[in-house]
Design a protein around this motif. Structure first.
Motif, mmCIF file in Angstrom:
data_model
loop_
_atom_site.group_PDB
_atom_site.id
_atom_site.type_symbol
_atom_site.label_atom_id
_atom_site.label_comp_id
_atom_site.label_asym_id
_atom_site.label_seq_id
_atom_site.Cartn_x
_atom_site.Cartn_y
_atom_site.Cartn_z
ATOM 1 N N PRO A 80 72.594 50.923 60.804
ATOM 2 C CA PRO A 80 73.768 51.545 61.435
ATOM 3 C C PRO A 80 73.430 51.411 62.875
ATOM 4 O O PRO A 80 72.479 51.701 63.482
ATOM 5 C CB PRO A 80 73.552 53.084 60.914
ATOM 6 C CG PRO A 80 73.022 52.993 59.685
ATOM 7 C CD PRO A 80 71.784 51.809 59.720
ATOM 8 N N ASN A 81 74.460 51.414 63.684
ATOM 9 C CA ASN A 81 74.358 51.152 64.994
ATOM 10 C C ASN A 81 75.569 51.981 65.510
ATOM 11 O O ASN A 81 76.807 51.602 65.974
ATOM 12 C CB ASN A 81 74.835 49.588 65.575
ATOM 13 C CG ASN A 81 74.094 48.998 66.862
ATOM 14 O OD1 ASN A 81 74.112 49.960 67.790
ATOM 15 N ND2 ASN A 81 73.859 47.878 66.976
ATOM 16 N N THR A 82 75.319 53.061 66.330
ATOM 17 C CA THR A 82 76.551 54.077 66.272
ATOM 18 C C THR A 82 76.273 54.583 67.838
ATOM 19 O O THR A 82 75.165 54.868 68.420
ATOM 20 C CB THR A 82 76.132 55.576 65.472
ATOM 21 O OG1 THR A 82 77.261 56.378 65.853
ATOM 22 C CG2 THR A 82 74.887 56.243 65.533
ATOM 23 N N GLY A 83 77.387 55.201 68.480
ATOM 24 C CA GLY A 83 77.050 55.641 69.781
ATOM 25 C C GLY A 83 76.946 57.434 69.360
ATOM 26 O O GLY A 83 76.378 57.803 70.656
ATOM 27 N N ARG A 84 76.807 57.858 68.182
ATOM 28 C CA ARG A 84 76.420 59.001 68.308
ATOM 29 C C ARG A 84 74.805 59.098 68.058
ATOM 30 O O ARG A 84 74.160 58.151 67.998
ATOM 31 C CB ARG A 84 76.948 59.693 66.905
ATOM 32 C CG ARG A 84 78.422 59.873 67.185
ATOM 33 C CD ARG A 84 78.912 60.823 65.755
ATOM 34 N NE ARG A 84 79.379 59.836 64.701
ATOM 35 C CZ ARG A 84 78.943 59.937 63.452
ATOM 36 N NH1 ARG A 84 77.995 60.912 62.938
ATOM 37 N NH2 ARG A 84 79.488 59.102 62.327
ATOM 38 N N GLY A 85 74.444 60.325 67.924
ATOM 39 C CA GLY A 85 73.059 60.516 67.774
ATOM 40 C C GLY A 85 72.379 60.346 66.446
ATOM 41 O O GLY A 85 73.239 60.527 65.474
ATOM 42 N N ILE A 118 70.188 52.456 65.072
ATOM 43 C CA ILE A 118 70.211 52.483 66.437
ATOM 44 C C ILE A 118 71.422 53.195 67.010
ATOM 45 O O ILE A 118 72.537 53.375 66.327
ATOM 46 C CB ILE A 118 70.788 50.934 67.165
ATOM 47 C CG1 ILE A 118 69.814 49.750 66.851
ATOM 48 C CG2 ILE A 118 71.248 50.833 68.323
ATOM 49 C CD1 ILE A 118 70.233 48.167 66.861
ATOM 50 N N SER A 119 71.016 54.134 68.091
ATOM 51 C CA SER A 119 72.026 55.212 68.040
ATOM 52 C C SER A 119 72.241 55.392 69.674
ATOM 53 O O SER A 119 71.613 54.731 70.526
ATOM 54 C CB SER A 119 71.403 56.594 67.666
ATOM 55 O OG SER A 119 70.187 57.061 68.348
ATOM 56 N N ASN A 120 73.230 56.339 70.096
ATOM 57 C CA ASN A 120 73.410 56.809 71.550
ATOM 58 C C ASN A 120 73.710 55.452 72.194
ATOM 59 O O ASN A 120 73.642 55.223 73.510
ATOM 60 C CB ASN A 120 72.107 57.342 72.082
ATOM 61 C CG ASN A 120 71.652 58.791 71.474
ATOM 62 O OD1 ASN A 120 71.174 58.579 70.242
ATOM 63 N ND2 ASN A 120 71.749 59.702 72.141
ATOM 64 N N ASN A 121 74.660 54.814 71.515
ATOM 65 C CA ASN A 121 75.125 53.597 71.973
ATOM 66 C C ASN A 121 74.139 52.506 72.768
ATOM 67 O O ASN A 121 74.142 51.465 73.592
ATOM 68 C CB ASN A 121 75.894 53.776 73.635
ATOM 69 C CG ASN A 121 77.520 53.512 73.239
ATOM 70 O OD1 ASN A 121 77.935 53.220 72.331
ATOM 71 N ND2 ASN A 121 78.044 53.404 74.283
#
Length: 274
Positions: free
Chosen positions: A40-45, A67-70
Motif C-alpha cells: 500500500p502506498n498512501t498519503g495517509r499515515g 509506504i505512507s505520508n506521501n
C-alpha cells in the motif's frame, strides 16, 4: 516477472464505500502467495490502514511493507518497524501552517504516528470517517508544540481546484524552500520535503529488496501518484484516474475503483490471464 505491486489506497484500491472487496482481497492474497510484495502506498499515515492490512493478510508480516505520508515514511509491517523517514524542516512547516491559518482552511499536520487537524469542518469529517481514526483536533493557531517532532507532511483541504492552484502559487512565492507539492482526492493540496514522494519511496524500497524498477507495478488515480507511475516499470492508472495521470500511465484499467481494478491488474500482469 513483476515482484512488487504498490498501490494508492483512496479512490484506487478502496471503493467509494471505503472498503476493499472480497474479490480484490482474494486476488491480492493469490499474488502474495506467488511471491509478489503488495505494498500500500498512501498519503495517509500507516496506522490508518492497519485494518486493511488485516483484511489482506499482511498485518504484522515480516518482509511486507507500507509506504505512507506521501512517500515520507517506509514501514515494515512486522512490529510496524520504521525503516525510513523524510521529514520537513519545522520552520518550513510553520510558514505553510501560517498560510493555512490566513486562508482559514482545514489544515492537517502529519507526524510519523499521528495526525493533527485544525479547522475541521463537517464535510472533511465525513470524508475522513472510515479512512482515518484517532486524529487530534487542535484549537487555536499554535503549532510550536510539534517543533521537536518530525513532521512528514502538511496539507490543506480545499475543494475548489482553482483555489488549490492559487494557494500553491502563493506558497511557492512566499516559502523559499524546494517543496514537493501535489494534489490528491480532488480536495487536498499536500506539501512534503523534496526527498519525499511516492516514486522515490517505491524505488528506495525496491532497492532495499534487491528488486529492479522494471519489476515494479505502481497503481494510482491522482497527482500525488504520478511520481510512482513514472518511476515504476509498469505505471497504471485506474479508469477513474485523472486525465493527466492516464496520459502518463503505461496502462489504464477498464475497471474503476468500484469494480475491482486490482483484480484486472493481477490477472493480466501477474498471471497473464486474458
Amino acid at each position: 516477472m513483476y515482484k512488487i505491486i504498490t498501490s494508492d489506497m483512496d479512490e484506487t484500491l478502496l471503493n467509494d464505500n471505503k472498503t476493499i472487496t472480497p474479490k480484490t482481497i482474494d486476488a491480492i492474497k493469490k499474488a502474495s502467495d506467488a511471491g509478489v510484495h503488495f505494498v500500500p502506498n498512501t498519503g495517509r499515515g500507516f496506522r490508518s490502514i492497519q485494518h486493511n492490512l488485516i483484511d489482506l493478510g499482511l498485518s504484522q508480516k515480516p518482509n511486507e511493507y507500507v509506504i505512507s505520508n506521501n512517500g515520507a515514511v517506509i514501514v515494515e509491517n512486522k512490529e510496524n518497524q520504521i525503516l525510513q523517514v523524510n521529514p520537513l524542516p519545522f520552520d518550513v512547516v510553520e510558514q505553510i501552517f501560517e498560510i493555512g491559518m490566513q486562508e482559514n482552511v482545514c489544515v492537517h499536520v502529519y507526524t510519523v504516528d499521528d495526525l493533527y487537524i485544525w479547522n475541521l469542518n463537517d464535510d472533511e469529517k465525513d470524508y475522513l470517517t472510515g479512512r482515518v481514526k484517532d486524529w487530534h483536533i487542535i484549537r487555536g493557531t499554535d503549532i510550536k508544540f510539534l517543533q521537536d517532532t518530525p513532521i512528514t507532511k502538511i496539507i490543506f483541504n480545499i475543494d475548489e481546484e482553482a483555489r488549490r492552484i492559487s494557494v500553491q502559487d502563493y506558497v511557492h512565492e512566499h516559502v523559499k524552500f524546494a517543496l514537493n507539492v501535489s494534489f490528491s482526492s480532488a480536495r487536498y493540496i499536500e506539501f512534503n520535503d523534496p526527498s519525499a514522494d511516492k516514486g522515490q519511496a517505491t524505488m528506495a524500497l525496491a532497492e532495499r529488496l534487491g528488486i529492479k524498477p522494471s519489476e515494479v507495478i505502481a497503481v494510482g488515480d491522482n497527482n500525488n501518484d504520478l511520481p510512482m507511475i513514472k518511476a515504476a516499470g509498469l505505471g497504471i492508472s485506474v479508469a477513474n484516474g485523472q486525465d493527466y495521470l492516464q496520459s502518463e500511465a503505461d496502462y489504464v484499467t477498464q475497471a474503476d475503483n468500484n469494480n475491482d481494478p486490482m483484480v484486472e491488474i493481477i490477472n493480466k500482469f501477474i498471471f497473464n490471464e486474458k
